[in-house]
Design a protein around this motif. Structure first.
Motif, PDB file in Angstrom:
ATOM      1  N   UNK A 194       0.830  -1.207   0.000  1.00  0.00           N
ATOM      2  CA  UNK A 194       0.000   0.000   0.000  1.00  0.00           C
ATOM      3  C   UNK A 194       0.863   1.255   0.000  1.00  0.00           C
ATOM      4  N   UNK A 195       1.915   1.264   0.782  1.00  0.00           N
ATOM      5  CA  UNK A 195       2.806   2.414   0.861  1.00  0.00           C
ATOM      6  C   UNK A 195       3.455   2.684  -0.511  1.00  0.00           C
ATOM      7  N   UNK A 196       3.928   1.632  -1.155  1.00  0.00           N
ATOM      8  CA  UNK A 196       4.566   1.790  -2.466  1.00  0.00           C
ATOM      9  C   UNK A 196       3.571   2.331  -3.491  1.00  0.00           C
ATOM     10  N   UNK A 197       2.352   1.786  -3.492  1.00  0.00           N
ATOM     11  CA  UNK A 197       1.347   2.254  -4.447  1.00  0.00           C
ATOM     12  C   UNK A 197       1.017   3.724  -4.223  1.00  0.00           C
ATOM     13  N   UNK A 198       0.890   4.116  -2.974  1.00  0.00           N
ATOM     14  CA  UNK A 198       0.584   5.515  -2.682  1.00  0.00           C
ATOM     15  C   UNK A 198       1.749   6.438  -3.020  1.00  0.00           C
ATOM     16  N   UNK A 199       2.965   6.027  -2.676  1.00  0.00           N
ATOM     17  CA  UNK A 199       4.143   6.855  -2.950  1.00  0.00           C
ATOM     18  C   UNK A 199       4.352   7.083  -4.440  1.00  0.00           C
ATOM     19  N   UNK A 200       4.036   6.089  -5.244  1.00  0.00           N
ATOM     20  CA  UNK A 200       4.287   6.182  -6.684  1.00  0.00           C
ATOM     21  C   UNK A 200       3.022   6.456  -7.499  1.00  0.00           C
ATOM     22  N   UNK A 201       1.893   6.594  -6.804  1.00  0.00           N
ATOM     23  CA  UNK A 201       0.612   6.870  -7.459  1.00  0.00           C
ATOM     24  C   UNK A 201       0.313   5.844  -8.557  1.00  0.00           C
ATOM     25  N   UNK A 202       0.403   4.572  -8.179  1.00  0.00           N
ATOM     26  CA  UNK A 202       0.138   3.482  -9.115  1.00  0.00           C
ATOM     27  C   UNK A 202      -0.966   2.591  -8.561  1.00  0.00           C
ATOM     28  N   UNK A 203      -1.615   1.840  -9.449  1.00  0.00           N
ATOM     29  CA  UNK A 203      -2.763   1.034  -9.060  1.00  0.00           C
ATOM     30  C   UNK A 203      -2.469  -0.433  -8.821  1.00  0.00           C
ATOM     31  N   UNK A 204      -1.257  -0.879  -9.169  1.00  0.00           N
ATOM     32  CA  UNK A 204      -0.933  -2.285  -8.959  1.00  0.00           C
ATOM     33  C   UNK A 204       0.574  -2.492  -8.937  1.00  0.00           C
ATOM     34  N   UNK A 205       0.949  -3.651  -8.439  1.00  0.00           N
ATOM     35  CA  UNK A 205       2.358  -4.051  -8.382  1.00  0.00           C
ATOM     36  C   UNK A 205       2.492  -5.474  -8.894  1.00  0.00           C
ATOM     37  N   UNK A 206       3.291  -5.694  -9.923  1.00  0.00           N
ATOM     38  CA  UNK A 206       3.580  -7.069 -10.320  1.00  0.00           C
ATOM     39  C   UNK A 206       4.367  -7.744  -9.189  1.00  0.00           C
ATOM     40  N   UNK A 207       4.046  -8.997  -8.930  1.00  0.00           N
ATOM     41  CA  UNK A 207       4.732  -9.756  -7.887  1.00  0.00           C
ATOM     42  C   UNK A 207       5.774 -10.646  -8.560  1.00  0.00           C
TER      43      UNK A 207
END
Length: 133
Positions: A99-112
């Motif tokens: 959640x922190x990474x998505x908010x910091x970078x203003x992105x909607x998803x993260x590939x795992x």
């Protein structure tokens, strides 16, 4: 809780040289909002979102005002529109970290990713689903 416990394992991918028409069809016919982009060696090289498509395609497509130039936007290649600097996460990461990474970078998803291999995708919707459980 860890990302691997809530991530979506059923992911859709496209290749960087695919046409936007192909991506448009996927977005139209499925619930996917993000497509992971692979290079010729099947390695993750980008991501294209439903929003990216909205910016790349003519707003006149499918309307009475549509002309050939509007249809031509569908012939552009994925690599012309995709985000290249993909931020990834591991399955062992916490949901708070995701959640922190998505908010910091203003992105909607993260590939795992694990050991350089694509394992799944965690989106803001996956995180919200977990919050309301």
């Amino acid at each position: 809780m860890r990302v691997q416990e809530i991530m979506t394992r059923r992911i859709a991918t496209v290749h960087q040289d695919d046409r936007l028409e192909f991506v448009h069809d996927i977005f139209t016919q499925s619930a996917f909002r993000h497509l992971l982009v692979l290079d010729s060696q099947e390695q993750l090289c980008g991501i294209i979102s439903h929003a990216d498509m909205g910016w790349a395609l003519s707003p006149y497509l499918g309307t009475d005002a549509e002309v050939e130039r509007d249809r031509d936007t569908l012939q552009r290649r994925v690599h012309q529109v995709m985000s290249r600097n993909v931020i990834t996460i591991t399955g062992a990461a916490t949901l708070q970290t995701a959640a922190r990474i998505m908010l910091e970078h203003n992105i909607g998803c993260l590939p795992v990713m694990e050991n350089g291999k694509l394992q799944g995708l965690v989106s803001w919707k996956d995180l919200l689903r977990q919050v309301i459980k």
